[in-house]
Design an enzyme around this catalytic site. Structure first.
Site, PDB file in Angstrom:
ATOM      1  N   ASP A 109       0.853  -1.189   0.000  1.00  0.00           N
ATOM      2  CA  ASP A 109       0.000   0.000   0.000  1.00  0.00           C
ATOM      3  C   ASP A 109       0.891   1.242   0.000  1.00  0.00           C
ATOM      4  O   ASP A 109       1.896   1.267   0.715  1.00  0.00           O
ATOM      5  CB  ASP A 109      -0.935   0.014   1.214  1.00  0.00           C
TER       6      ASP A 109
HETATM    7  C1  LIG Z   1       2.761   8.458  -5.740  1.00  0.00           C
HETATM    8  C2  LIG Z   1       2.470   7.433  -6.809  1.00  0.00           C
HETATM    9  C3  LIG Z   1       1.509   6.450  -6.601  1.00  0.00           C
HETATM   10  N1  LIG Z   1       1.275   5.544  -7.618  1.00  0.00           N
HETATM   11  C4  LIG Z   1       0.236   4.485  -7.461  1.00  0.00           C
HETATM   12  C5  LIG Z   1       0.792   3.182  -6.909  1.00  0.00           C
HETATM   13  C6  LIG Z   1      -0.466   2.484  -6.458  1.00  0.00           C
HETATM   14  O1  LIG Z   1      -0.989   1.762  -7.572  1.00  0.00           O
HETATM   15  C7  LIG Z   1      -1.395   3.643  -6.105  1.00  0.00           C
HETATM   16  C8  LIG Z   1      -1.629   3.690  -4.604  1.00  0.00           C
HETATM   17  O2  LIG Z   1      -2.767   2.951  -4.326  1.00  0.00           O
HETATM   18  P1  LIG Z   1      -2.727   1.607  -3.448  1.00  0.00           P
HETATM   19  O3  LIG Z   1      -3.976   1.571  -2.663  1.00  0.00           O
HETATM   20  O4  LIG Z   1      -1.416   1.480  -2.758  1.00  0.00           O
HETATM   21  O5  LIG Z   1      -2.729   0.434  -4.521  1.00  0.00           O
HETATM   22  P2  LIG Z   1      -3.816   0.139  -5.642  1.00  0.00           P
HETATM   23  O6  LIG Z   1      -5.186   0.477  -5.142  1.00  0.00           O
HETATM   24  O7  LIG Z   1      -3.360   0.801  -6.911  1.00  0.00           O
HETATM   25  O8  LIG Z   1      -3.679  -1.403  -5.887  1.00  0.00           O
HETATM   26  P3  LIG Z   1      -3.846  -2.586  -4.773  1.00  0.00           P
HETATM   27  O9  LIG Z   1      -4.492  -1.976  -3.563  1.00  0.00           O
HETATM   28  O10 LIG Z   1      -4.714  -3.601  -5.484  1.00  0.00           O
HETATM   29  O11 LIG Z   1      -2.447  -3.064  -4.550  1.00  0.00           O
HETATM   30  O12 LIG Z   1      -0.737   4.856  -6.493  1.00  0.00           O
HETATM   31  C9  LIG Z   1       1.935   5.599  -8.847  1.00  0.00           C
HETATM   32  O13 LIG Z   1       1.656   4.788  -9.747  1.00  0.00           O
HETATM   33  N2  LIG Z   1       2.891   6.552  -9.038  1.00  0.00           N
HETATM   34  C10 LIG Z   1       3.194   7.493  -8.079  1.00  0.00           C
HETATM   35  O14 LIG Z   1       4.060   8.352  -8.324  1.00  0.00           O
END
Ligand SMILES: Cc1cn([C@H]2C[C@H](O)[C@@H](COP(=O)(O)OP(=O)(O)OP(=O)(O)O)O2)c(=O)[nH]c1=O
Length: 187
Positions: A69
């Site tokens: 997360d």
């Molecule tokens: C800050 C940042 C976040 N992110 C993304 C990563 C994660 O996919 C998302 C954070 O949400 P999360 O809740 O961590 O993950 P998710 O909902 O995408 O997937 P899952 O819970 O099924 O694992 O933000 C980027 O892709 N690039 C960035 O620079």
């Protein structure tokens, strides 16, 4: 090695896990409430990634499950994924010209064991014109990303400097993960 599962719907996590060069399946967590307190708490973040890993492990016993997360934290407050273009724009306005932290918690469950760790990266944004931020928020790239930006897409234009692992910001500190898995003989 037991069947390896990435317990995530994040395309970025899938892309990064491929760097381990081991085959794995993708089985996203189901029905896990991602409601973190407004004030950042590392323990809470760890509990959430652990909950995601447990959710997948219970449906796929005798495997190795990796879950994570990622949150953006500014002045101690959590910026998760924006619920609208307007909220994305507001998030980007407060991030502009300032330094925030990105925390990713990773949880791994395997055999009778499990471990979690949290990786932190500080990201400093340039002062970005509000019309550029509005255009980015309206691009749709914001909505599935914590803090309403993707450092791996044209959100990169906002970044002045980072201190820590770039891949951690994308959502999976793959170097640290490899080290922790290898140190335990999991891979
Ligand atoms: C800050 C940042 C976040 N992110 C993304 C990563 C994660 O996919 C998302 C954070 O949400 P999360 O809740 O961590 O993950 P998710 O909902 O995408 O997937 P899952 O819970 O099924 O694992 O933000 C980027 O892709 N690039 C960035 O620079």
């Amino acid at each position: 090695m037991a069947r390896l599962i990435l317990g995530s719907s994040s395309p970025r996590r899938r892309e990064l896990l491929h760097l381990l060069r081991v085959s794995f399946e993708v089985i996203p967590p189901k029905g896990v409430e991602e409601n973190l307190s407004e004030r950042f708490c590392e323990k809470e973040l760890c509990e959430l990634s652990h909950l995601k890993a447990k959710n997948v492990m219970l449906r796929n016993p005798f495997s190795t499950v990796i879950a994570a997360d990622t949150v953006v934290v500014l002045d101690g407050l959590v910026l998760g994924k924006p619920s609208s273009v307007e909220e994305a724009y507001e998030m980007l306005l407060v991030l502009s010209g300032r330094t925030h932290s990105v925390f990713t918690s990773v949880s791994v469950m395997y055999e009778e064991s499990e471990f979690s760790f949290v990786e932190k990266t500080d990201v400093t944004f340039r002062e970005v014109p509000s019309e550029v931020l509005k255009e980015y928020a309206e691009s749709g790239l914001s909505l599935d990303k914590a803090g309403a930006y993707g450092i791996q897409d044209y959100g990169a234009l906002f970044v002045k400097s980072i201190a820590g692992d770039f891949y951690n910001v994308m959502g999976l500190p793959i170097g640290r993960l490899w080290h922790e898995l290898h140190a335990r003989g999991v891979i």
